[in-house]
Design an enzyme around this catalytic site. Structure first.
Site, PDB file in Angstrom:
ATOM      1  N   CYS A 124       0.817  -1.233   0.000  1.00 15.32           N
ATOM      2  CA  CYS A 124       0.000   0.000   0.000  1.00 15.32           C
ATOM      3  C   CYS A 124       0.844   1.273   0.000  1.00 15.32           C
ATOM      4  O   CYS A 124       0.309   2.360  -0.213  1.00 15.32           O
ATOM      5  CB  CYS A 124      -0.959  -0.011   1.183  1.00 15.32           C
ATOM      6  SG  CYS A 124      -2.033  -1.430   1.190  1.00 15.32           S
ATOM      7  N   HIS A 277      -3.015   7.167   3.001  1.00 20.72           N
ATOM      8  CA  HIS A 277      -3.483   5.894   2.442  1.00 20.72           C
ATOM      9  C   HIS A 277      -4.809   5.556   3.111  1.00 20.72           C
ATOM     10  O   HIS A 277      -4.948   5.650   4.327  1.00 20.72           O
ATOM     11  CB  HIS A 277      -2.433   4.811   2.690  1.00 20.72           C
ATOM     12  CG  HIS A 277      -2.948   3.444   2.420  1.00 20.72           C
ATOM     13  ND1 HIS A 277      -3.607   3.132   1.251  1.00 20.72           N
ATOM     14  CD2 HIS A 277      -2.934   2.305   3.168  1.00 20.72           C
ATOM     15  CE1 HIS A 277      -3.962   1.862   1.290  1.00 20.72           C
ATOM     16  NE2 HIS A 277      -3.574   1.340   2.440  1.00 20.72           N
ATOM     17  N   ASN A 307     -10.121   0.125   0.883  1.00 24.21           N
ATOM     18  CA  ASN A 307      -8.665   0.201   0.738  1.00 24.21           C
ATOM     19  C   ASN A 307      -8.284  -0.300  -0.660  1.00 24.21           C
ATOM     20  O   ASN A 307      -8.404  -1.491  -0.937  1.00 24.21           O
ATOM     21  CB  ASN A 307      -8.014  -0.653   1.836  1.00 24.21           C
ATOM     22  CG  ASN A 307      -6.507  -0.708   1.737  1.00 24.21           C
ATOM     23  OD1 ASN A 307      -5.911  -0.264   0.762  1.00 24.21           O
ATOM     24  ND2 ASN A 307      -5.871  -1.269   2.747  1.00 24.21           N
TER      25      ASN A 307
HETATM   26  N1  COA Z   1     -17.563  -8.227  10.779  1.00 26.67           N
HETATM   27  C1  COA Z   1     -17.958  -8.549  12.024  1.00 26.67           C
HETATM   28  N2  COA Z   1     -17.091  -8.921  12.977  1.00 26.67           N
HETATM   29  C2  COA Z   1     -15.792  -8.992  12.662  1.00 26.67           C
HETATM   30  C3  COA Z   1     -15.316  -8.668  11.381  1.00 26.67           C
HETATM   31  C4  COA Z   1     -16.260  -8.277  10.422  1.00 26.67           C
HETATM   32  N3  COA Z   1     -15.922  -7.940   9.163  1.00 26.67           N
HETATM   33  N4  COA Z   1     -13.977  -8.814  11.368  1.00 26.67           N
HETATM   34  C5  COA Z   1     -13.609  -9.202  12.589  1.00 26.67           C
HETATM   35  N5  COA Z   1     -14.725  -9.317  13.389  1.00 26.67           N
HETATM   36  C6  COA Z   1     -14.806  -9.724  14.773  1.00 26.67           C
HETATM   37  C7  COA Z   1     -13.680 -10.629  15.186  1.00 26.67           C
HETATM   38  O1  COA Z   1     -13.975 -11.971  14.846  1.00 26.67           O
HETATM   39  C8  COA Z   1     -13.669 -10.411  16.680  1.00 26.67           C
HETATM   40  O2  COA Z   1     -14.693 -11.169  17.260  1.00 26.67           O
HETATM   41  P1  COA Z   1     -14.465 -11.922  18.677  1.00 26.67           P
HETATM   42  O3  COA Z   1     -14.163 -10.795  19.649  1.00 26.67           O
HETATM   43  O4  COA Z   1     -15.745 -12.597  18.887  1.00 26.67           O
HETATM   44  O5  COA Z   1     -13.291 -12.813  18.447  1.00 26.67           O
HETATM   45  C9  COA Z   1     -14.054  -8.932  16.821  1.00 26.67           C
HETATM   46  O6  COA Z   1     -14.693  -8.580  15.605  1.00 26.67           O
HETATM   47  C10 COA Z   1     -12.893  -8.021  17.070  1.00 26.67           C
HETATM   48  O7  COA Z   1     -11.882  -8.322  16.120  1.00 26.67           O
HETATM   49  P2  COA Z   1     -10.533  -7.535  16.065  1.00 26.67           P
HETATM   50  O8  COA Z   1      -9.671  -8.159  15.025  1.00 26.67           O
HETATM   51  O9  COA Z   1     -10.004  -7.401  17.458  1.00 26.67           O
HETATM   52  O10 COA Z   1     -11.058  -6.123  15.578  1.00 26.67           O
HETATM   53  P3  COA Z   1     -10.283  -4.772  15.512  1.00 26.67           P
HETATM   54  O11 COA Z   1     -10.990  -3.770  16.313  1.00 26.67           O
HETATM   55  O12 COA Z   1      -8.814  -4.960  15.745  1.00 26.67           O
HETATM   56  O13 COA Z   1     -10.448  -4.378  13.981  1.00 26.67           O
HETATM   57  C11 COA Z   1      -9.311  -4.379  11.887  1.00 26.67           C
HETATM   58  C12 COA Z   1      -9.955  -5.241  12.975  1.00 26.67           C
HETATM   59  C13 COA Z   1      -8.878  -5.303  10.764  1.00 26.67           C
HETATM   60  C14 COA Z   1     -10.356  -3.412  11.340  1.00 26.67           C
HETATM   61  C15 COA Z   1      -8.120  -3.605  12.489  1.00 26.67           C
HETATM   62  O14 COA Z   1      -7.271  -4.495  13.183  1.00 26.67           O
HETATM   63  C16 COA Z   1      -7.341  -2.892  11.447  1.00 26.67           C
HETATM   64  O15 COA Z   1      -7.823  -1.974  10.836  1.00 26.67           O
HETATM   65  N6  COA Z   1      -6.064  -3.248  11.241  1.00 26.67           N
HETATM   66  C17 COA Z   1      -5.259  -2.658  10.206  1.00 26.67           C
HETATM   67  C18 COA Z   1      -5.671  -3.266   8.905  1.00 26.67           C
HETATM   68  C19 COA Z   1      -5.183  -2.538   7.711  1.00 26.67           C
HETATM   69  O16 COA Z   1      -5.206  -1.344   7.660  1.00 26.67           O
HETATM   70  N7  COA Z   1      -4.762  -3.300   6.700  1.00 26.67           N
HETATM   71  C20 COA Z   1      -4.343  -2.792   5.483  1.00 26.67           C
HETATM   72  C21 COA Z   1      -2.932  -2.343   5.567  1.00 26.67           C
HETATM   73  S1  COA Z   1      -2.442  -1.475   4.145  1.00 26.67           S
END
Ligand code: COA
Length: 350
Positions: A124, A277, A307
């Protein structure tokens, strides 16, 4: 000599998939996606459209824009394409694995016979890397003048549509900018202070390869090649450690913005717009809070496109440019992060 942006363009596939549409297919909800990422929809390319198709469309738009705004002397985009010295494409989803580069496909379709062509893969952060590379290459030789820098992706092809933790995040699209080397002797005095140099002023590039596994398309390369006779259950797809990427992202974009402003003696009031980004609005809000940057300084469009990796910054630049939200003379910061792990930022006087 300065390197200015003479044109911008974008290509967005018409098919729009809302969070609600996704929630009908997988176990997710509009509320969860919006509240965790700021994403409301994504656009997905139809099966017959590849990354180079989107790249070519964005490229033509940028060339037409430069002609229409009389940024160049050529009468039309085809004539302008023939003057290009370099085409650099940033992508994680190239048309072909390894060879040929997507940039070569773009060069052929544009009829840019004299342009050198190559891809850069910094996930990215690719567009930020591409911009600096292209600018450096046209500055390096007095015979080179123009480069086309494109970020293009079909991330829908490497999303695991059964993994709600990743597939909701990504979309397809492309953005392009035309770079031109220009001579403004009186302004070419170095530094970014008001009234000083123009164009691309400064770039920070960085990487932390220790995080290589946090964002990865694991199969298909020389480390884990497909083997003959192997049954492919899921095509090559993105795996992600969301928490690790999140923490890395907040840290590096905060540091990059702070470093650019500090080293160029700029206050936040000097910056017209920050174009991050477009991965996750929460990441940008967290970094903004740390630096006390008002939210409205950041241009956000991940709500509509999700994204789009290498394409997200040039798509945003084109939206700002065409809508008149950036004006000549404005200072812009781009900042990004991605797989690798990589990061970077550009300081540009529009
Ligand atoms: N819909 C519903 N629930 C979801 C989900 C979705 N699309 N994705 C994950 N969950 C759930 C998980 O299973 C978890 O459930 P549990 O507590 O029962 O296990 C809960 O939501 C929390 O998950 P978690 O991974 O802790 O969420 P988060 O607050 O960390 O958010 C991201 C997840 C991916 C949004 C976040 O970590 C993020 O933005 N990371 C950076 C990603 C990024 O920018 N990537 C591209 C890089 S260029």
């Amino acid at each position: 000599m300065v390197i200015e942006i003479a044109g911008t363009g974008r290509a967005i596939p018409p098919e729009r998939i809302s969070n609600q549409d996704l929630a009908e297919q997988i176990d997710t909800s509009d509320e969860w996606i919006r509240s965790h990422t700021g994403i409301e929809a994504r656009h997905i390319a139809p099966p017959h459209v590849s990354t180079s198709d989107l790249a070519v469309e964005a490229a033509w738009e940028s060339l037409k824009f430069a002609v229409a705004r009389a940024e160049v002397e050529e009468p039309g985009p085809e004539e302008l394409a023939r003057t290009l010295d370099l085409i650099v494409v940033g992508s994680t989803t190239q048309d072909y694995y390894g060879c040929p580069s997507t940039a070569c496909l773009v060069q052929h379709r544009l009829g840019a016979q004299k342009a050198a062509a190559m891809d850069i893969t910094a996930a990215c952060s690719s567009f930020i890397y591409c911009l600096e590379t292209a600018a450096a290459l046209i500055l390096a030789d007095r015979r080179r003048k123009r480069a086309l820098v494109i970020g293009a992706e079909t991330l829908s092809r490497v999303a695991n549509w059964n993994d709600r933790g990743t597939c909701v995040l990504f979309g397809d699209g492309a953005g392009a900018v035309l770079l031109e080397k220009r001579d403004y002797p009186e302004e070419n005095s170095g530094g970014a202070g008001p009234g000083r140099s123009r164009g691309l002023l400064r770039t920070i590039l960085g990487a932390d390869g220790s995080g290589w596994e946090h964002l990865i398309i694991r199969r298909g390369g020389s480390r884990e090649p497909w083997k003959s006779g192997e049954t492919v259950d899921i095509p090559p797809h993105v795996e992600m450690n969301g928490h690790a990427v999140y923490n890395f992202a907040v840290k590096v974009i905060t540091e990059t913005m702070a470093q650019l402003m500090e080293e160029e003696s700029l206050a936040i009031q000097d910056i017209a717009r920050i174009v991050p980004h477009q991965a996750n609005a929460r990441i940008i809000q967290a970094a903004g809070k740390r630096l006390k940057i008002p939210e409205e300084k950041f241009y956000l469009n991940m709500g509509e496109y999700a994204n789009t990796s290498a394409a997200s910054i040039p798509i945003a630049l084109d939206e700002l440019n065409r809508s008149g939200q950036v004006q000549k003379g404005d200072l812009i910061i781009t900042v990004g992060f991605g797989g690798g792990l990589t990061y970077g930022g550009n300081l540009i006087r529009w």
